[in-house]
Design an enzyme around this catalytic site. Structure first.
Site, PDB file in Angstrom:
ATOM      1  N   ASP A   1      29.049  30.381  31.302  1.00 18.93           N
ATOM      2  CA  ASP A   1      27.775  30.298  32.013  1.00 18.93           C
ATOM      3  C   ASP A   1      28.016  29.818  33.442  1.00 18.93           C
ATOM      4  O   ASP A   1      29.137  29.510  33.830  1.00 18.93           O
ATOM      5  CB  ASP A   1      26.784  29.402  31.252  1.00 18.93           C
ATOM      6  CG  ASP A   1      27.280  27.966  31.133  1.00 18.93           C
ATOM      7  OD1 ASP A   1      28.336  27.624  31.694  1.00 18.93           O
ATOM      8  OD2 ASP A   1      26.584  27.174  30.469  1.00 18.93           O
TER       9      ASP A   1
ATOM     10  N   ASP B   1      22.466  33.565  23.558  1.00 21.12           N
ATOM     11  CA  ASP B   1      23.318  32.444  23.164  1.00 21.12           C
ATOM     12  C   ASP B   1      22.409  31.262  22.883  1.00 21.12           C
ATOM     13  O   ASP B   1      21.315  31.163  23.442  1.00 21.12           O
ATOM     14  CB  ASP B   1      24.264  32.032  24.302  1.00 21.12           C
ATOM     15  CG  ASP B   1      23.530  31.197  25.335  1.00 21.12           C
ATOM     16  OD1 ASP B   1      22.771  31.770  26.132  1.00 21.12           O
ATOM     17  OD2 ASP B   1      23.662  29.955  25.317  1.00 21.12           O
TER      18      ASP B   1
ATOM     19  N   CYS C   1      25.490  35.555   0.538  1.00 17.83           N
ATOM     20  CA  CYS C   1      26.086  35.235   1.836  1.00 17.83           C
ATOM     21  C   CYS C   1      27.610  35.172   1.714  1.00 17.83           C
ATOM     22  O   CYS C   1      28.137  34.523   0.813  1.00 17.83           O
ATOM     23  CB  CYS C   1      25.539  33.896   2.337  1.00 17.83           C
ATOM     24  SG  CYS C   1      26.316  33.331   3.860  1.00 17.83           S
TER      25      CYS C   1
ATOM     26  N   CYS D   1      29.724  33.675   3.642  1.00 18.13           N
ATOM     27  CA  CYS D   1      30.330  32.606   4.449  1.00 18.13           C
ATOM     28  C   CYS D   1      31.209  31.680   3.613  1.00 18.13           C
ATOM     29  O   CYS D   1      31.154  31.680   2.382  1.00 18.13           O
ATOM     30  CB  CYS D   1      29.258  31.807   5.187  1.00 18.13           C
ATOM     31  SG  CYS D   1      28.571  30.434   4.249  1.00 18.13           S
TER      32      CYS D   1
ATOM     33  N   CYS E   1      29.140  29.477   1.117  1.00 19.12           N
ATOM     34  CA  CYS E   1      28.496  30.136  -0.025  1.00 19.12           C
ATOM     35  C   CYS E   1      29.488  30.797  -0.973  1.00 19.12           C
ATOM     36  O   CYS E   1      29.201  30.977  -2.146  1.00 19.12           O
ATOM     37  CB  CYS E   1      27.478  31.159   0.471  1.00 19.12           C
ATOM     38  SG  CYS E   1      26.122  30.380   1.385  1.00 19.12           S
TER      39      CYS E   1
ATOM     40  N   HIS F   1      27.712  28.583   7.708  1.00 14.34           N
ATOM     41  CA  HIS F   1      26.589  29.283   7.074  1.00 14.34           C
ATOM     42  C   HIS F   1      25.548  29.729   8.106  1.00 14.34           C
ATOM     43  O   HIS F   1      25.147  30.896   8.121  1.00 14.34           O
ATOM     44  CB  HIS F   1      25.923  28.442   5.987  1.00 14.34           C
ATOM     45  CG  HIS F   1      24.720  29.146   5.455  1.00 14.34           C
ATOM     46  ND1 HIS F   1      24.813  30.183   4.552  1.00 14.34           N
ATOM     47  CD2 HIS F   1      23.405  29.041   5.776  1.00 14.34           C
ATOM     48  CE1 HIS F   1      23.610  30.674   4.332  1.00 14.34           C
ATOM     49  NE2 HIS F   1      22.730  29.998   5.061  1.00 14.34           N
TER      50      HIS F   1
HETATM   51 ZN    ZN Z   1      26.483  31.066   3.571  1.00 13.33          ZN
END
Ligand code: ZN
Length: 385
Positions: free
Chosen positions: A97, A271, A309, A311, A314, A340
């Protein structure tokens, strides 16, 4: 080869049912499909994650903060150590930025004049000065794929005279940033300001779009404006940009519901620290809403946070385990929760892109709104309970 090429894969439909578009942004370190969300790596790290974790969330580009890295560890040191990609071991695209937002929001005793901003470090009180040329030099030393021109952001609700003065400075600094920028492997985006008043926003958009930037940032939103004010302001800016072929980046927006509405209005890049920040507070985003993992009812819950999910959290762990980690203030809690929420956010963007690719986008808006839930901008300020 230019430092950035942007191709519209699926342009908005001619019936004006949406301004959303599917794009492909090619940068020095790789390709970014748009609409896309950029996780924020403030101090050259997405808090609690290593680069393998970041990539596993689906991220293809991250943002790093020029102001923070300039103060600590210093852009010259990062340059000596091989540049920001090598320093943080992330070999995909990075956007830095402008530093303008942090200089204004974090710097103490700041004095803004027509040439630049003098401020005291929020870390040690030392005196510093940022000009358009210096902000570009810092970003060239960092070696990001995309640098952003120095600007003076103001709160959306600022009085008209304040907005006018800041926009005029931002325009002069935009021209100076372009003059100063030399690095051929780095793209340069310019920032539109102009607050919430349609004539000022339109004028700023016209001015910045008239300059040879590689992309257009829309600044001065994701602040204290209402959702309706943000929508109206985006309609003004995107309306002025019309068929401008460059990517459009709305800075600072992060809840899935807000991202969806901004994509619908023609924005390509985003963002925000929000998904990661609320994760560290124990707020986990799931389809249709959120789950406060600190709530006692999860202490005996053997289910994953979200069944489908992919991730890190999970795949292997239960809600009960995460609830325990948060109560025990274990460091792993922050890593799993951040994985997550970023996975949820990036998957949500992928669903939007899939709908655009399939030509079903405005029709799928209601279903996507349900999935996004009613997570609001205010949630960024949720404190640990
Ligand atoms: Zn997850």
């Amino acid at each position: 080869m230019p430092a950035a090429t942007f191709e519209l894969v699926v342009p908005p439909p001619s019936d004006d049912s949406t301004r959303a578009r599917l794009g492909r942004l090619e940068l020095s370190h790789g390709v970014v499909e748009t609409p896309q969300f950029m996780p924020v790596g403030t101090n050259a790290t997405v808090k609690a994650l290593d680069p393998t974790d970041i990539a596993a969330t689906g991220a293809t580009i991250i943002l790093a903060n020029t102001y923070h890295l300039y103060l600590r560890p210093g852009h010259d040191r990062i340059a000596r150590l091989g540049g920001l990609h090598r320093f943080m071991a992330w070999d995909r695209p990075i956007l830095t930025d402008s530093g303008g937002f942090q200089v204004v929001s974090l710097g103490d005793l700041r004095v803004v004049d027509d040439d630049g901003v003098t401020f005291r470090s929020h870390l040690d009180g030392s005196l510093h000065r940022f000009t358009a040329e210096h902000a570009i030099a810092v970003q060239e030393a960092l070696g990001s794929d995309v640098a952003v021109a120095f600007d003076q952001p103001v709160a959306p609700s600022s009085p008209r005279a304040v907005v006018v003065e800041a926009a005029e400075r931002t325009h002069r600094w935009a021209e100076r940033s372009l003059q100063a920028h030399e690095r051929p492997d780095q793209a340069l985006f310019g920032i539109v300001q102009g607050g919430l008043q349609p004539d000022l926003r339109a004028a700023s958009t016209r001015f910045v779009a008239s300059l040879p930037f590689d992309g257009i940032c829309i600044g001065g939103l994701a602040g204290d404006e209402s959702a309706a004010e943000r929508a109206a302001t985006l309609d003004v800016a995107v309306g002025v940009l019309a068929r401008d072929p460059r990517p459009r980046y709305l800075m600072g927006l992060g809840s899935p519901a807000d991202l969806l509405e901004a994509v619908h209005r023609g924005i390509d890049l985003f963002d925000s620290v929000m998904p990661a920040r609320v994760a560290r507070n124990g707020q986990l985003w799931v389809p249709g809403g959120r789950l406060n993992i600190r709530n006692s009812r999860y202490q005996d819950d053997p289910e994953p946070v979200q069944a489908d999910c992919p991730c890190l959290a999970c795949r292997s762990f239960s809600r009960a385990y995460l609830a325990h980690l948060f109560r025990a203030q274990e460091l792993l809690a922050y890593r799993l929760a951040t994985c997550h929420n970023l996975t949820f956010t990036l998957d949500f963007m992928a669903r939007i892109r899939a709908a655009l690719r399939a030509g079903t986008f405005p029709a799928t808006l209601p279903a996507l709104r349900v999935r996004a839930g009613r997570v609001s901008h205010d949630e960024a300020s949720v404190q640990s309970a």
